[in-house]
Design an enzyme around this catalytic site. Structure first.
Site, PDB file in Angstrom:
ATOM      1  N   LYS A   1      11.568  52.125 101.317  1.00 21.12           N
ATOM      2  CA  LYS A   1      11.627  53.341  99.799  1.00 21.12           C
ATOM      3  C   LYS A   1      11.781  55.162 100.051  1.00 21.12           C
ATOM      4  O   LYS A   1      10.675  55.480  99.639  1.00 21.12           O
ATOM      5  CB  LYS A   1      11.419  52.386  98.585  1.00 21.12           C
ATOM      6  CG  LYS A   1      12.343  51.982  97.416  1.00 21.12           C
ATOM      7  CD  LYS A   1      12.217  51.552  96.538  1.00 21.12           C
ATOM      8  CE  LYS A   1      13.332  51.599  95.535  1.00 21.12           C
ATOM      9  NZ  LYS A   1      13.535  50.178  94.341  1.00 21.12           N
TER      10      LYS A   1
ATOM     11  N   GLU B   1      15.729  36.395  84.652  1.00 18.99           N
ATOM     12  CA  GLU B   1      16.567  36.076  83.364  1.00 18.99           C
ATOM     13  C   GLU B   1      16.388  35.308  82.869  1.00 18.99           C
ATOM     14  O   GLU B   1      15.869  34.901  81.104  1.00 18.99           O
ATOM     15  CB  GLU B   1      17.675  37.055  82.706  1.00 18.99           C
ATOM     16  CG  GLU B   1      17.805  38.139  83.128  1.00 18.99           C
ATOM     17  CD  GLU B   1      17.840  39.422  84.720  1.00 18.99           C
ATOM     18  OE1 GLU B   1      18.199  38.432  85.413  1.00 18.99           O
ATOM     19  OE2 GLU B   1      17.335  40.357  85.264  1.00 18.99           O
TER      20      GLU B   1
ATOM     21  N   ARG C   1      23.024  36.419  81.562  1.00 19.72           N
ATOM     22  CA  ARG C   1      22.441  35.275  82.550  1.00 19.72           C
ATOM     23  C   ARG C   1      21.921  34.564  82.487  1.00 19.72           C
ATOM     24  O   ARG C   1      21.542  33.802  82.809  1.00 19.72           O
ATOM     25  CB  ARG C   1      21.778  35.712  83.808  1.00 19.72           C
ATOM     26  CG  ARG C   1      22.212  36.634  84.813  1.00 19.72           C
ATOM     27  CD  ARG C   1      21.644  35.985  86.331  1.00 19.72           C
ATOM     28  NE  ARG C   1      22.384  36.809  87.316  1.00 19.72           N
ATOM     29  CZ  ARG C   1      22.222  36.991  88.409  1.00 19.72           C
ATOM     30  NH1 ARG C   1      21.125  37.491  88.706  1.00 19.72           N
ATOM     31  NH2 ARG C   1      23.306  37.475  89.551  1.00 19.72           N
TER      32      ARG C   1
END
Ligand SMILES: Cc1ncc(C[n+]2csc(CCOP(=O)(O)OP(=O)(O)O)c2C)c(N)n1
Length: 633
Positions: A278, A364, A392
């Site tokens: 990253k 979630e 969700r």
């Protein structure tokens, strides 16, 4: 901009380049990503990490005929640049400009719209099976990060894909990071694969078994590479029915291109494990990928600079502070985040109360049922979750929390318009989707101080309560340091209309739009009620106000359909009160990305818009209309 990048208007141009030039192109593309994100703000670290992978994919696959489905899609800036949108990067995430995520309407190269994570394998599998069904020989490729891979939905898709016998390639873009450091067993497993210990350990098992028979040991040594399948336990992904390849270096085009070329000719479900970094290529982002995950504008030579003057406190910060203060007071409090530690304001809570902090990964559904379990045992869970991501976990909310009437607090951040992230992240629906569930209460603070008070009220209840607050800062109300609750399910009159006789309108505001409502009321000579609770509604106050006014106007930063205004209309109906109700809120449309204040204004939800809507509906003399109002048709 470098000359190679300048010459690429679509991937067909890219495919004309000799392979030897791809590295130089990657350098130009990386510099272009950094330069454009520093000017617009947006996702940076993840995009710097996908430069080579994006080049290799478009180089090897015949896009857009072959389908690329990018999970979350926040890492698609290199993809946008290579697919004809290079010169529009300056408009990224601004009104009328490019979306920060893939959108089918934006480009034929955006095979699937994403932004909520972990959908890519399902969508690509659907595409692969559709191709098979139609006799087309296209490839479908899902590119998914290690963070997104932790969600249940990704595993549901893997479970299905491995037996589906279709040409699906899943690429795991493993950078050992979610937004913040990754969590969970999958992550540990991937780290093991990457470090090679998995193979090393497995090889030793093989050697130990075979050492008893020396000739066999020699054979095994020679065949070590080919014999991997024989003596090395299958990877998790092989157990799902995939052919696992990797891990390979995702910044090395000399590995990526030939590997993808080989895979392209293989049939059946393939799984390629690519290791990237990253922030690759920009030292500051490599050193702090969290800070550079989604920065605002910055000077690349200097990096992100803290503003000299402290900006206004955000609602997220108010929540974070409240969580720490309430956590210090009540040991039963536990804080839960589905992979949004920074975004939801839990950094300090994690530091101070590590044993009561749970980052459950991008999960979630699990977060909500996990909270239910904690609540069953007498703990007091606070689930910090964006309004859009609670969507969700709807069934878990209904079935596991509400039906059992468990005292879970939902701190719903990003409720309302979110700005640059656009329709995928808008918190437009929570009042409507929560309001219809029995046992659930919904608080809508109008400012920062109320937010703190209502969080305390929510925490004191013995049933589920959601406290919804918007992105960013509010009016800047001073936040009292105590933990005083506000009354449950009670609103307050904030402005009384000046008139000797009854009549005129009363504006009932839910949440932060109280403030533009108050400004509009000055010009309309209207009463303004700060309702504070969308459920239970303060019906006594509503009926009292309705009796004294000609009409009711409701204002909320949420969808009109089924929202708080609908609750008001229903309550009046139920009480047999016939009164015109004008419901103002977000229209029945998806709201584009752009500046939040401008978007609110376009929705008619600033002071001028509220005033205009009221006058349009009730006539210009609305200040003076008597209680028995005849509605202007
Ligand atoms: C359902 C859902 N929950 C949370 C998020 C917020 N989110 C956006 S990117 C991200 C991290 C993704 O990590 P990973 O897939 O590893 O990609 P990386 O940024 O590391 O490249 C999260 C949690 C989301 N987009 N969707």
């Amino acid at each position: 901009m470098g000359s190679l990048l300048q010459a690429i208007d679509d991937p067909a141009d890219l495919r004309k380049l000799p392979r030897a030039q791809l590295k130089a192109l990657a350098d130009e593309l990386r510099a272009y990503v950094l330069d454009s994100v520093s000017r617009t703000g947006g996702h940076l670290s993840s995009n710097l990490g996908t430069v080579e992978l994006t080049i290799a994919l478009h180089y090897v696959f015949n896009t857009p005929y072959d389908r690329l489905v990018w999970d979350v899609g926040h890492q698609t800036y290199p993809h946008k640049i290579l697919t004809g949108r290079r010169d529009r990067m300056a408009s990224l995430r601004q009104f009328g400009g490019l979306s920060g995520f893939p959108q089918r309407a934006e480009s034929e190269y955006d095979a699937f719209g994403t932004a909520h994570s972990s959908t890519s394998i399902s969508a690509a599998l659907g595409m692969a099976l559709a191709a098979k069904h139609k006799g087309e020989h296209r490839k479908a490729v899902a590119i998914i990060g290690d963070g997104a891979m932790s969600a249940g939905m990704a595993f549901e898709a893997l479970n299905n894909a491995g037996v589906a016998e279709c040409d699906l390639l899943v690429i795991l873009n493993d950078n050992d990071m979610s937004i913040s450091p990754p969590v969970g067993a999958l992550n540990r497993y991937l780290a093991q694969l990457m470090s090679g210990q998995f193979y090393a350990a497995a090889k030793n098992v093989g050697k130990n078994v075979l050492r008893v028979a020396p000739p066999l040991f020699e054979l095994a040594k020679r065949l070590e590479e080919q014999a991997k399948g024989m003596i090395v336990p299958a990877t998790l992904f092989e157990k799902f029915g995939f052919n696992y390849i990797g891990p390979i270096d995702g910044h090395d085009l000399d590995s990526l291109v030939p590997t993808l070329e080989n895979i392209k000719h293989l049939g059946g479900p393939q799984f390629l494990h690519v290791v990237t970094r990253k922030g690759q290529g920009y030292k500051l982002a490599e050193a702090d990928p969290v800070a550079y995950h989604g920065p605002g504008k910055f000077d690349p030579a200097v990096g992100i600079v803290k503003p000299a003057k402290a900006p206004k406190q955000t609602f997220t910060q108010v929540f974070g502070q409240w969580l720490c203060d309430m956590g210090a007071k009540d040991e039963r409090l536990v804080g839960i985040t589905p992979a949004m530690r920074e975004g939801s304001g839990l950094v300090e809570f994690q530091q101070r109360f590590p044993n009561r902090y749970f980052d459950v990964g991008i999960a979630e559904q699990h977060a909500v049922t996990f909270a239910a379990g904690l609540a069953c045992e007498g703990l007091k869970p606070v689930v910090a979750i964006y309004s859009t991501f609670l969507q969700r976990a709807y069934d878990q909310l209904v079935h596991d929390v509400a039906l059992q009437n468990l005292p879970v607090v939902f701190a719903l951040d990003r409720a309302g318009i979110v700005g640059a992230d656009g329709p995928t992240h808008a918190g437009a629906y929570d009042i409507a989707y929560l309001r219809c569930i029995p046992n659930v209460s919904i608080a809508c603070p109008a400012d920062e101080n109320e937010c703190r008070g209502l969080l305390t009220t929510a925490f004191e209840q013995d049933h589920p309560v959601a406290v919804r607050y918007p992105r960013g800062a509010g009016v800047g109300a001073a936040v009292a340091p105590g933990l005083e609750p506000l009354p449950f399910a009670k609103g307050e009159i904030r402005r009384a209309r000046s008139a000797s006789a009854d009549g005129g309108v009363a504006i009932l505001a839910f949440g932060t739009l109280l403030h533009p409502a108050l400004a509009a009321a000055e010009r309309l000579n209207a009463t303004v009620v700060n309702m504070r609770w969308a459920k239970p509604l303060d019906t006594a106050l509503l009926l009292e106000v309705a009796a004294r006014h000609a009409a009711i106007v409701t204002v909320e930063e949420g969808c009109v359909m089924g929202g708080a205004g609908s609750a008001v209309a229903e309550a009046l109906q139920a009480a047999g009160v016939v009164k015109p109700v004008l419901q103002l809120g977000l229209r029945d449309e998806f709201i584009e990305h752009g500046d939040p204040a401008m978007l609110l204004s376009l929705q008619g939800l600033d002071a001028a818009g509220i005033e205009a809507s009221v006058r349009e509906r009730f006539g210009d003399a609305v200040e003076r209309v008597p209680p028995a109002l005849k509605v202007v048709s």
